[in-house]
Write an enzyme that holds these catalytic residues in place. Structure first.
Site, PDB file in Angstrom:
ATOM      1  N   ASP A  69       4.798  34.254 -38.974  1.00 28.42           N
ATOM      2  CA  ASP A  69       4.597  35.208 -40.312  1.00 28.42           C
ATOM      3  C   ASP A  69       5.084  36.440 -39.782  1.00 28.42           C
ATOM      4  O   ASP A  69       5.558  36.744 -38.629  1.00 28.42           O
ATOM      5  CB  ASP A  69       3.137  35.211 -41.050  1.00 28.42           C
ATOM      6  CG  ASP A  69       2.175  35.376 -39.487  1.00 28.42           C
ATOM      7  OD1 ASP A  69       2.748  35.542 -38.613  1.00 28.42           O
ATOM      8  OD2 ASP A  69       0.961  35.776 -39.925  1.00 28.42           O
ATOM      9  N   VAL A 101       0.623  -1.250  -0.065  1.00 22.91           N
ATOM     10  CA  VAL A 101      -0.249   0.111   0.117  1.00 22.91           C
ATOM     11  C   VAL A 101       0.989   1.185   0.149  1.00 22.91           C
ATOM     12  O   VAL A 101       0.668   2.346  -0.644  1.00 22.91           O
ATOM     13  CB  VAL A 101      -0.963  -0.173   1.277  1.00 22.91           C
ATOM     14  CG1 VAL A 101      -1.767   1.195   1.300  1.00 22.91           C
ATOM     15  CG2 VAL A 101      -2.036  -1.088   1.071  1.00 22.91           C
ATOM     16  N   ALA A 102       1.878   1.315   0.790  1.00 18.80           N
ATOM     17  CA  ALA A 102       2.782   2.418   0.969  1.00 18.80           C
ATOM     18  C   ALA A 102       3.600   2.820  -0.233  1.00 18.80           C
ATOM     19  O   ALA A 102       3.723   3.903  -0.761  1.00 18.80           O
ATOM     20  CB  ALA A 102       3.700   2.286   2.028  1.00 18.80           C
ATOM     21  N   ASN A 113       9.343   6.031  -1.912  1.00 20.77           N
ATOM     22  CA  ASN A 113       8.720   4.779  -2.065  1.00 20.77           C
ATOM     23  C   ASN A 113       9.900   3.542  -1.866  1.00 20.77           C
ATOM     24  O   ASN A 113       9.669   2.782  -1.117  1.00 20.77           O
ATOM     25  CB  ASN A 113       7.807   4.506  -3.128  1.00 20.77           C
ATOM     26  CG  ASN A 113       6.660   5.269  -2.966  1.00 20.77           C
ATOM     27  OD1 ASN A 113       6.468   5.902  -2.029  1.00 20.77           O
ATOM     28  ND2 ASN A 113       5.859   5.198  -3.978  1.00 20.77           N
ATOM     29  N   ASP A 116      -3.368  29.433 -44.198  1.00 26.36           N
ATOM     30  CA  ASP A 116      -2.375  28.792 -43.285  1.00 26.36           C
ATOM     31  C   ASP A 116      -2.800  27.397 -42.618  1.00 26.36           C
ATOM     32  O   ASP A 116      -2.184  26.841 -41.817  1.00 26.36           O
ATOM     33  CB  ASP A 116      -2.038  29.832 -42.172  1.00 26.36           C
ATOM     34  CG  ASP A 116      -1.371  30.778 -42.778  1.00 26.36           C
ATOM     35  OD1 ASP A 116      -0.841  30.817 -43.671  1.00 26.36           O
ATOM     36  OD2 ASP A 116      -1.482  32.124 -42.124  1.00 26.36           O
ATOM     37  N   ASN A 131       2.861   6.807   4.723  1.00 26.09           N
ATOM     38  CA  ASN A 131       2.577   6.921   3.283  1.00 26.09           C
ATOM     39  C   ASN A 131       1.559   8.016   3.068  1.00 26.09           C
ATOM     40  O   ASN A 131       1.662   8.849   2.135  1.00 26.09           O
ATOM     41  CB  ASN A 131       1.743   5.446   2.914  1.00 26.09           C
ATOM     42  CG  ASN A 131       1.197   5.714   1.645  1.00 26.09           C
ATOM     43  OD1 ASN A 131       1.780   5.885   0.502  1.00 26.09           O
ATOM     44  ND2 ASN A 131      -0.198   5.195   1.479  1.00 26.09           N
TER      45      ASN A 131
HETATM   46  P1  ATP Z   1       3.155  37.861 -44.019  1.00 32.79           P
HETATM   47  O1  ATP Z   1       3.210  36.382 -44.156  1.00 32.79           O
HETATM   48  O2  ATP Z   1       4.472  38.229 -43.198  1.00 32.79           O
HETATM   49  O3  ATP Z   1       2.044  38.356 -43.051  1.00 32.79           O
HETATM   50  P2  ATP Z   1       1.923  38.682 -46.030  1.00 32.79           P
HETATM   51  O4  ATP Z   1       1.025  37.331 -45.600  1.00 32.79           O
HETATM   52  O5  ATP Z   1       1.191  39.830 -45.470  1.00 32.79           O
HETATM   53  O6  ATP Z   1       3.233  38.543 -45.129  1.00 32.79           O
HETATM   54  P3  ATP Z   1       0.799  38.627 -48.289  1.00 32.79           P
HETATM   55  O7  ATP Z   1      -0.432  38.949 -47.860  1.00 32.79           O
HETATM   56  O8  ATP Z   1       0.954  37.377 -49.074  1.00 32.79           O
HETATM   57  O9  ATP Z   1       2.093  38.788 -47.267  1.00 32.79           O
HETATM   58  O10 ATP Z   1       1.318  39.667 -49.208  1.00 32.79           O
HETATM   59  C1  ATP Z   1       2.309  39.501 -50.390  1.00 32.79           C
HETATM   60  C2  ATP Z   1       2.156  40.613 -51.120  1.00 32.79           C
HETATM   61  O11 ATP Z   1       1.063  40.892 -51.669  1.00 32.79           O
HETATM   62  C3  ATP Z   1       2.513  41.943 -50.459  1.00 32.79           C
HETATM   63  O12 ATP Z   1       3.872  42.300 -50.416  1.00 32.79           O
HETATM   64  C4  ATP Z   1       1.970  43.112 -51.401  1.00 32.79           C
HETATM   65  O13 ATP Z   1       2.544  43.373 -52.399  1.00 32.79           O
HETATM   66  C5  ATP Z   1       0.670  42.244 -52.082  1.00 32.79           C
HETATM   67  N1  ATP Z   1      -0.654  42.679 -51.188  1.00 32.79           N
HETATM   68  C6  ATP Z   1      -1.002  42.291 -49.913  1.00 32.79           C
HETATM   69  N2  ATP Z   1      -2.260  42.661 -49.702  1.00 32.79           N
HETATM   70  C7  ATP Z   1      -2.780  42.952 -50.715  1.00 32.79           C
HETATM   71  C8  ATP Z   1      -3.876  43.186 -51.178  1.00 32.79           C
HETATM   72  N3  ATP Z   1      -4.796  43.461 -50.282  1.00 32.79           N
HETATM   73  N4  ATP Z   1      -4.179  43.764 -52.549  1.00 32.79           N
HETATM   74  C9  ATP Z   1      -3.166  43.563 -53.254  1.00 32.79           C
HETATM   75  N5  ATP Z   1      -2.026  43.206 -53.076  1.00 32.79           N
HETATM   76  C10 ATP Z   1      -1.790  42.891 -51.919  1.00 32.79           C
END
Ligand code: ATP
Length: 879
Positions: free
Chosen positions: A331, A284-285, A686, A624, A714
């Site tokens: 990111d 037990v202990a 123990n 993502d 225990n």
């Molecule tokens: P991170 O991953 O660091 O967040 P990110 O995901 O913001 O970067 P993206 O969003 O893929 O990078 O953007 C890549 C490129 O796309 C930017 O550098 C910009 O030139 C262009 N971009 C970002 N947002 C827009 C938008 N709303 N409309 C048009 N072009 C864009």
């Protein structure tokens, strides 16, 4: 009338569905109607998991090998008519079960409560207004709005769609996205063909839309699939499994040792009944009560603590895995940077205008070019459109910029109504809208340099549009802008007579805007901490390599020694599964991956995992989600993250703070250390008990402990200090050590050596005091027994101070800082004093009054066990 789950809504027109379901596509449901429907249809939740009831938690305490053995011991004691021992064991059983029950109840309930802290949210049209509500509050007839990144909260018939595509893998297993429309379809088609329907649990991967909810909760397709009767799967964390395995092994070892002790004592001519009693007491202990449950308690406490720091952990296992994380992929925008964007400078007609001149003079360029840029910026932009969530900070910065330059967004949008949008996608890196302009079409484009400039063949200079011969110069100027850490965005357009949707090669280039997005202040320190903790941080961004490099330098991710080898561009990334040895070592060393597309994020996670890293991955977008799922720890942002990212993640950072990951990892490491301390303490105590009694049984030393004394011991020494160790606050040095390999055993061979040493010291002091009392002082057997008993208790209680590592100070360490430990020792000593004073108890435990000298001897021998261990430890004998 059938409102919930109407038949084949995909084959009906929108009006028919709306009529049947009694709703309104312009105004949505009214509040009274919503309440009525909520009462009628219940909550929009899947009842796939039954809550573990209090009763079940209680019963499960008794379904444990430890309790089986204790029960067997109890019956054995009763059979041999050892009533007091039997009752004592019963007491131990009840105590063990009750402690387990309350601890588990608290753990389960706090985990459940924490899971509710980050409810799924959705947008809905009610009473003519758009509201953000908990998805569980939706009712049939609600009009829901969604866009890329959202998780569809209920089944619905689409009433409006714009470039809408949905990933239905949660439902169909099919990973491709499906384009959706609002058109009526024919009856009898299969689920993947129902392109005018959205289904609960699926993810919007592109575009946006509206739908009328046709089914909620268990009436949805996903609800039908999930078996309702399914009992909540009892998932045990790997740690719990390891501990259960260990405890099972120990139980067998204990039984065998107890049997051998009893038998050898009997063979030595000792009383059979006494030896059986001793055997039972010993079993037990020595059984490691609390061992299986300690991980649940410690992990749940970790979850609770982290929730106070705005870190929501969705399941217990993740707390444990956090401690093993060796690499963090993050990111850039919004995580490492503030996500507070502002237009900093602009390149027009091949010359750069700095932000200062923008501010002073308005845009110092021809009015025609300026107006055109502002126009495209307003039209090719979703901020402020009611259909959208307007989360994009780049677009918000553009709106600000237009206002600064005295542009009128509303007027522009009214004058040039949008006909079509080809939304921004990370893969394409550009956004396109087609707007009406004088019965023709204006094709508006904004995006990354390499996604737009190659498609331009002309450039606007003042009122003239001239050929564009020098794309390279533009690209170089853009790169120069990026190397200042600015996020670059190119603007272009085209006038079409007919509605063209292809991007073509005949765009008119307008200019490049550079956005400033400063790094977050606390990141630098966090990166240093991670460096000390042996955790590699890797930036994975969709942005330009030069922008990423500058930010990387500012936050200390890149050091002066870093070379360009440490920055990898997505376009240069080969198939990581089949890369050469040199490539592999380069990629393992790289700190920044730029211009990455989501599939590459996933590949990278797999690559690191294949190279024995436990990977933590931060993400926020719908793209993502595969990488977040694949990573050992997926971490989503609470504010900026999409519903999809939050749903698949294991951890949610409610305040979007990267630095919180450090807290979480620290916590994960601390908890494992605590559990380790708990196990080491329990095992060494123990072992000391078993061996002391075994020596007594086979030798002629007059130190045999009485069976009831063993049971008492225990209770006093095992439970309280051990549990207190499980609650420790954490070692200051925990982030100065490399991460623990995930396959490392709870007790490594080195630690087994330490355990052996700790118990040896305790045994030595108990035998020491017996020899002293018997041969030097000639005390009576009863006194020798009492002195040995107290020394054992003291030696075990003080054993907690042996646990900290050799490197740490004996006075100031994790254990001495743990107030629970001091509390536990005090309680144990108090119980001991009470047992000494209370007449009934001291008779039962055969305790007799001791002289001051005898008590002094107990204290000296008790303390000497710790001194002995510390000498061996500091001399390098054990860790
Ligand atoms: P991170 O991953 O660091 O967040 P990110 O995901 O913001 O970067 P993206 O969003 O893929 O990078 O953007 C890549 C490129 O796309 C930017 O550098 C910009 O030139 C262009 N971009 C970002 N947002 C827009 C938008 N709303 N409309 C048009 N072009 C864009």
């Amino acid at each position: 009338m059938k409102i919930q789950n109407i038949q084949a809504p995909y084959a009906a027109t929108i009006d028919e569905v709306v009529e049947q379901i009694q709703s309104d596509t312009d105004e949505g449901l009214g509040q009274d109607e919503v309440i009525e429907r909520q009462l009628k249809f219940g909550k929009n939740i899947l009842q796939k998991q039954k809550k573990k009831s209090v009763f079940l938690i209680f019963v499960s305490q008794f379904l444990d090998p430890i309790i089986y053995i204790l029960t067997a011991a109890m019956f054995l004691a009763f059979i041999f008519q050892n009533w007091i021992e039997g009752l004592a064991v019963l007491f131990v059983i009840v105590m063990t079960a009750l402690i387990g029950f309350f601890m588990e109840l608290q753990a389960v309930r706090s985990v459940e409560a924490l899971q509710k802290l980050s409810p799924a949210m959705c947008r809905v049209l009610r009473d003519s207004g758009i509201q953000k509500i908990k998805s569980s509050l939706l009712v049939p007839g609600d009009i829901i709005l969604f866009e890329a990144g959202d998780v569809i909260p209920a089944d619905g018939r689409i009433i409006k769609s714009n470039s809408l595509a949905i990933k239905e893998s949660a439902l169909t297993g099919e990973s491709d996205q499906i384009d959706k429309t609002a058109e009526v379809l024919q009856n009898g088609i299969s689920l993947p063909e129902q392109k005018n329907m959205v289904f609960s649990g699926t993810i919007v991967s592109r575009g946006n839309g509206r739908a009328i909810v046709t089914a909620t909760g268990n009436h949805t397709k996903i609800g039908e699939i999930t078996k309702l009767s399914q009992e909540a799967e009892k998932s045990r964390s790997p740690l719990e499994k390891k501990l259960r395995k260990l405890s099972r092994k120990l139980i067998w070892l204990t039984i065998i040792l107890a049997a051998i002790t009893a038998l050898s004592g009997y063979l030595q001519g000792k009383d059979l009944v006494f030896m059986i009693k001793t055997g039972i007491a010993l079993a037990v202990a020595a059984i490691p009560e609390g061992l299986p449950i300690v991980s649940t308690i410690a992990l749940a406490r970790g979850m609770l603590r982290l929730s106070r720091e705005n870190v929501i952990i969705k399941n217990l296992e993740s707390v444990e895995t956090l401690g093993e994380v060796g690499i963090i992929c993050t990111d850039k925008t919004g995580t490492l940077t503030e996500n507070k964007m502002r237009v900093d400078s602009i390149i027009l007609q091949e010359e750069k205008i700095k932000n200062s001149s923008i501010a002073r003079d308005g845009l110092a360029c021809s009015k025609a070019v300026k107006d055109q840029i502002l126009k495209i910026a307003a039209l090719c932009n979703n901020v402020g459109l009611d259909e959208h969530n307007s989360g994009d900070s780049l677009e918000a910065a553009l709106i600000e910029f237009i206002k600064e330059q005295k542009g009128n967004v509303k007027e522009l949008r009214n004058n040039f109504p949008r006909v079509k949008e080809i939304p921004f996608e990370t893969e394409r890196k550009r956004m396109i809208t087609i707007n009406e302009e004088n019965e023709k079409y204006l094709f508006c484009v904004k995006g990354a340099m390499e996604a737009v400039v190659p498609h331009c063949n002309r450039v606007q200079q003042g009122n003239r549009i001239v050929p564009l011969p020098n794309k390279k110069t533009w690209m170089e100027m853009g790169e120069q802008m990026a190397s200042e850490g600015l996020r670059t965005l190119v603007f272009a357009y085209r006038n079409d007579k007919i509605k063209r949707t292809d991007v073509g090669d005949d765009l008119v280039l307008l200019g490049i805007l550079g956005f400033e997005d400063p790094p977050r202040k606390d990141i630098f320190k966090a990166i240093q901490t991670y460096r000390n903790a042996g955790v590699k941080v890797v930036m994975i961004t969709g942005d330009h390599p030069k922008t990423a490099q500058k930010i990387g330098q500012e936050i200390g991710l890149l050091t002066p020694e870093t070379t360009s080898e440490n920055i990898v561009t997505g376009t240069d990334l080969p198939d990581l599964e089949n890369c050469s040895k040199e490539e592999k070592s380069r990629f393992l060393k790289a700190d920044i991956y730029a211009r990455m597309i989501p599939e590459q994020k996933l590949q990278l996670v797999k690559f690191y995992q294949g190279n024995n890293y436990v990977v933590g991955m931060l993400g926020d977008g719908v793209n993502d989600t595969p990488a977040l799922k694949k990573a050992d720890i997926g971490i989503a942002m609470g504010i900026r993250g999409t519903e999809a990212a939050k749903e698949v993640a294991d951890v949610i950072l409610m305040d979007d703070k990267f630095t919180s990951t450090e807290l979480a990892i620290r916590q994960g490491r601390d908890i494992f250390d605590n559990i380790r301390h708990f196990v080491i303490f329990l095992l060494s105590c123990n072992l000391a008990e078993i061996i002391t009694v075994a020596i007594a049984a086979v030798s002629n030393l007059p130190l045999p402990l009485q069976p009831l004394q063993i049971l008492f011991l225990n209770l006093v020494t095992d439970v309280f200090p051990a549990l207190a160790l499980g609650m420790g606050k954490g070692n200051k040095n925990v982030m100065k050590q490399p991460p623990r390999p995930s396959d490392e055993a709870i007790i490594t061979p080195e630690l087994w050596r330490s355990i052996a040493m700790y118990s040896f010291s305790i045994i030595a002091s108990v035998i020491g005091i017996s020899v002293y009392a018997a041969f030097y002082q000639d005390y009576s057997n009863a006194i020798i027994n009492n002195m040995a008993f107290y020394t054992l208790i003291l030696g075990q209680l003080l054993n907690v101070f042996n646990l900290p590592e050799r490197k740490t100070s004996f006075i100031k360490n994790k254990v001495t800082r743990n107030l629970w430990v001091w509390g536990a020792i005090l309680i144990s000593l108090l119980i001991m004093v009470l047992a000494y004073w209370i007449p009934f108890l001291n008779t039962m435990l055969s305790l007799i009054p001791l002289s001051v000298n005898q008590i002094l001897a107990v204290i000296i021998f008790g303390i000497s066990s710790v001194i002995l261990t510390q000498i061996i430890k500091r001399a390098g004998g054990i860790i």
